[in-house]
Design a protein around this motif. Structure first.
Motif, PDB file in Angstrom:
ATOM      1  N   VAL A 132      -5.191   0.076  -0.228  1.00 42.19           N
ATOM      2  CA  VAL A 132      -4.920   1.421  -0.742  1.00 42.19           C
ATOM      3  C   VAL A 132      -6.249   2.124  -1.004  1.00 42.19           C
ATOM      4  N   ALA A 133      -6.404   3.309  -0.427  1.00 39.12           N
ATOM      5  CA  ALA A 133      -7.626   4.097  -0.597  1.00 39.12           C
ATOM      6  C   ALA A 133      -7.417   5.182  -1.644  1.00 39.12           C
TER       7      ALA A 133
ATOM      8  N   GLU B 267      -9.331  -2.266  -4.419  1.00 39.11           N
ATOM      9  CA  GLU B 267      -8.835  -3.636  -4.232  1.00 39.11           C
ATOM     10  C   GLU B 267      -8.566  -3.854  -2.741  1.00 39.11           C
ATOM     11  N   PRO B 268      -9.632  -3.928  -1.945  1.00 39.49           N
ATOM     12  CA  PRO B 268      -9.445  -4.075  -0.496  1.00 39.49           C
ATOM     13  C   PRO B 268      -8.842  -5.436  -0.139  1.00 39.49           C
ATOM     14  N   LEU B 269      -8.250  -5.478   1.031  1.00 42.12           N
ATOM     15  CA  LEU B 269      -7.690  -6.725   1.529  1.00 42.12           C
ATOM     16  C   LEU B 269      -8.823  -7.672   1.912  1.00 42.12           C
ATOM     17  N   ALA B 270      -8.497  -8.941   2.072  1.00 42.28           N
ATOM     18  CA  ALA B 270      -9.496 -10.007   2.267  1.00 42.28           C
ATOM     19  C   ALA B 270     -10.454  -9.752   3.433  1.00 42.28           C
ATOM     20  N   ALA B 271      -9.951  -9.222   4.540  1.00 39.76           N
ATOM     21  CA  ALA B 271     -10.797  -9.041   5.729  1.00 39.76           C
ATOM     22  C   ALA B 271     -11.966  -8.096   5.481  1.00 39.76           C
ATOM     23  N   VAL B 272     -11.818  -7.205   4.492  1.00 38.17           N
ATOM     24  CA  VAL B 272     -12.873  -6.228   4.206  1.00 38.17           C
ATOM     25  C   VAL B 272     -13.233  -6.227   2.720  1.00 38.17           C
ATOM     26  N   ALA B 273     -13.117  -7.363   2.069  1.00 41.29           N
ATOM     27  CA  ALA B 273     -13.379  -7.467   0.629  1.00 41.29           C
ATOM     28  C   ALA B 273     -14.762  -6.926   0.253  1.00 41.29           C
TER      29      ALA B 273
ATOM     30  N   ASP C 192     -15.077  -0.758  -3.793  1.00 38.01           N
ATOM     31  CA  ASP C 192     -15.696   0.333  -4.544  1.00 38.01           C
ATOM     32  C   ASP C 192     -16.812   1.079  -3.817  1.00 38.01           C
ATOM     33  N   HIS C 193     -17.080   0.776  -2.556  1.00 35.05           N
ATOM     34  CA  HIS C 193     -18.052   1.533  -1.771  1.00 35.05           C
ATOM     35  C   HIS C 193     -17.364   2.781  -1.215  1.00 35.05           C
ATOM     36  N   LEU C 194     -18.124   3.874  -1.088  1.00 34.44           N
ATOM     37  CA  LEU C 194     -17.543   5.135  -0.631  1.00 34.44           C
ATOM     38  C   LEU C 194     -17.851   5.401   0.831  1.00 34.44           C
TER      39      LEU C 194
END
Length: 144
Positions: free
Chosen positions: A93-94, A111-117, A121-123
């Motif tokens: 969710v963005a 709270e990114p998914l595991a593949a892009v953990a 919090d990066h923009l």
């Protein structure tokens, strides 16, 4: 040295509707560019919104590479949190941020998914993005 310019696209409001269905063959990954390997500047109407030598790169099937910047390198004082939220089946969710004349110009995954953990919090921005590879230091000519 190379520079990539992407022209302003106007409002970055995401398309309405549900997220696309999940495709197990779709690939997405995140990696650090390496401190100082790239310089990413985000400029909107002549104002520098971000300047970073610590970008994260997200590679995703069917999309251009995106640069995610640490919040410490972003002028967050110029951005206002938006109520917009979108869901990506591959990243999560963005949440979005706006400028007075550019709604939803930036987004981040809290709270990114595991593949892009790594991108937590990066923009990432839509708009004018300049990516520069630092010039390599010239090596002195060898003498025999």
């Amino acid at each position: 040295m190379y520079t990539l310019h992407a022209e302003p696209t106007g409002a970055a409001t995401p398309p309405p509707g549900p997220p696309p269905p999940y495709d197990p063959e779709h690939r997405v990954s995140a990696e650090a560019a390496g401190e100082g390997a790239l310089r990413v500047r985000v400029v909107w109407n002549g104002e520098v919104l971000a300047d970073s030598t610590r970008p994260l790169l997200v590679h995703e099937d069917g999309l251009p590479d995106r640069y995610y910047l640490p919040p410490e390198d972003v002028r967050t004082d110029l951005l206002t949190a938006s109520e917009t939220r979108t869901t990506c089946p591959y990243k999560g969710v963005a949440a979005y941020w706006s400028l007075p004349d550019a709604p939803d110009i930036a987004w981040a995954y809290h709270e990114p998914l595991a593949a892009v953990a790594l991108i937590k919090d990066h923009l990432c921005f839509i708009g004018t993005v300049e990516v520069t590879e630092p010039a390599r230091t010239a090596q002195p000519a060898r003498t025999a």
